[in-house]
Scaffold this active site. Structure first.
Site, short mmCIF file in Angstrom:
data_model
loop_
_atom_site.label_atom_id
_atom_site.label_comp_id
_atom_site.label_asym_id
_atom_site.label_seq_id
_atom_site.Cartn_x
_atom_site.Cartn_y
_atom_site.Cartn_z
N CYS A 59 0.82 -1.21 0.00
CA CYS A 59 0.00 0.00 0.00
C CYS A 59 0.86 1.27 0.00
CB CYS A 59 -0.97 0.00 1.18
SG CYS A 59 -0.20 -0.18 2.80
N HIS A 178 -2.30 1.13 7.12
CA HIS A 178 -2.54 1.26 5.68
C HIS A 178 -2.13 2.65 5.20
CE1 HIS A 178 -4.26 0.06 1.90
NE2 HIS A 178 -5.08 1.09 1.88
N ASP A 196 -8.53 4.37 -1.83
CA ASP A 196 -7.90 3.20 -1.20
C ASP A 196 -7.16 2.38 -2.25
OD1 ASP A 196 -7.32 0.83 0.24
OD2 ASP A 196 -9.06 1.14 1.52
#
Length: 210
Positions: A59, A178, A196
């Site tokens: 991520c 994240h 995201d």
């Protein structure tokens, strides 16, 4: 017994009540409000480079790839050895930490900052523990809100972007730490739009700042 048959797999996750999907009627209403109030300065640059992380723990690198390509940074190396195009991808982020280590355990906020600086970016790294909600709101507005005058509009390679490192559990999502970029801000509702990078898990969504 074939263990592979018992191995769990998932096709996406439903967003919790703390999050509003961008594609939902309410999410679209928030986007219209954000657009009308000049809160989408970063959105169109970022959405043009919206990128799904290529590994479960990527991520951070995938978010940085989105930002680098949105900023029109030339990596000075070919994307693929058999193609002429120069374009950022995760495997080019080969400083500060070994990519195999990232595949196993991800990266910290400090390591993300190191990777960004290695690519020539100017970084203003702020830890949540040293900041207030109002400090964060100021950073959101700097990245997302256009002052409205023609002279103040930034080109894609001058844009300021806001990347957040956060605990998914605070948003009642599954998982833990994240990284993702903030793409828009709706001042009327005090919500930000998170693009995201784990698109296989959650769609882009709005969350409250406060």
């Amino acid at each position: 017994v074939n263990s592979m048959k018992n191995k769990l797999s998932f096709y996406r996750r439903p967003l919790p009540e703390t999050c509003i999907s961008l594609s939902s009627p309410e999410g679209q209403r928030l986007f219209r409000s954000s657009l009308q109030n000049n809160g989408t300065k970063a959105f169109f640059h970022l959405i043009s480079q919206f990128h799904t992380q290529t590994e479960p723990a990527f991520c951070g690198p995938s978010t940085l790839v989105m930002v680098l390509n949105s900023l029109n940074v030339d990596p000075r190396q070919q994307w693929k050895s058999d193609a002429p195009w120069r374009w950022y991808s995760e495997e080019m982020l080969n400083c500060c930490i070994d990519l195999e280590t990232i595949r196993k355990s991800g990266i910290t906020f400090s390591m993300f900052s190191c990777l960004a600086r290695c690519q020539g970016l100017a970084i203003d790294a702020q830890f949540g523990s040293d900041s207030t909600i109002e400090d964060f709101r100021v950073a959101v507005k700097k990245a997302c809100c256009d002052e409205g005058s023609a002279d103040s509009k930034e080109s894609s390679d001058q844009q300021t972007y806001l990347v957040v490192s956060y605990d998914r559990q605070v948003l009642q999502q599954t998982g833990s730490g994240h990284f993702s970029p903030i793409a828009a801000y709706d001042e009327a509702s005090d919500k930000v739009l998170i693009l995201d990078t784990a698109r296989f898990k959650y769609t882009p969504h709005w969350v409250s700042v406060g």
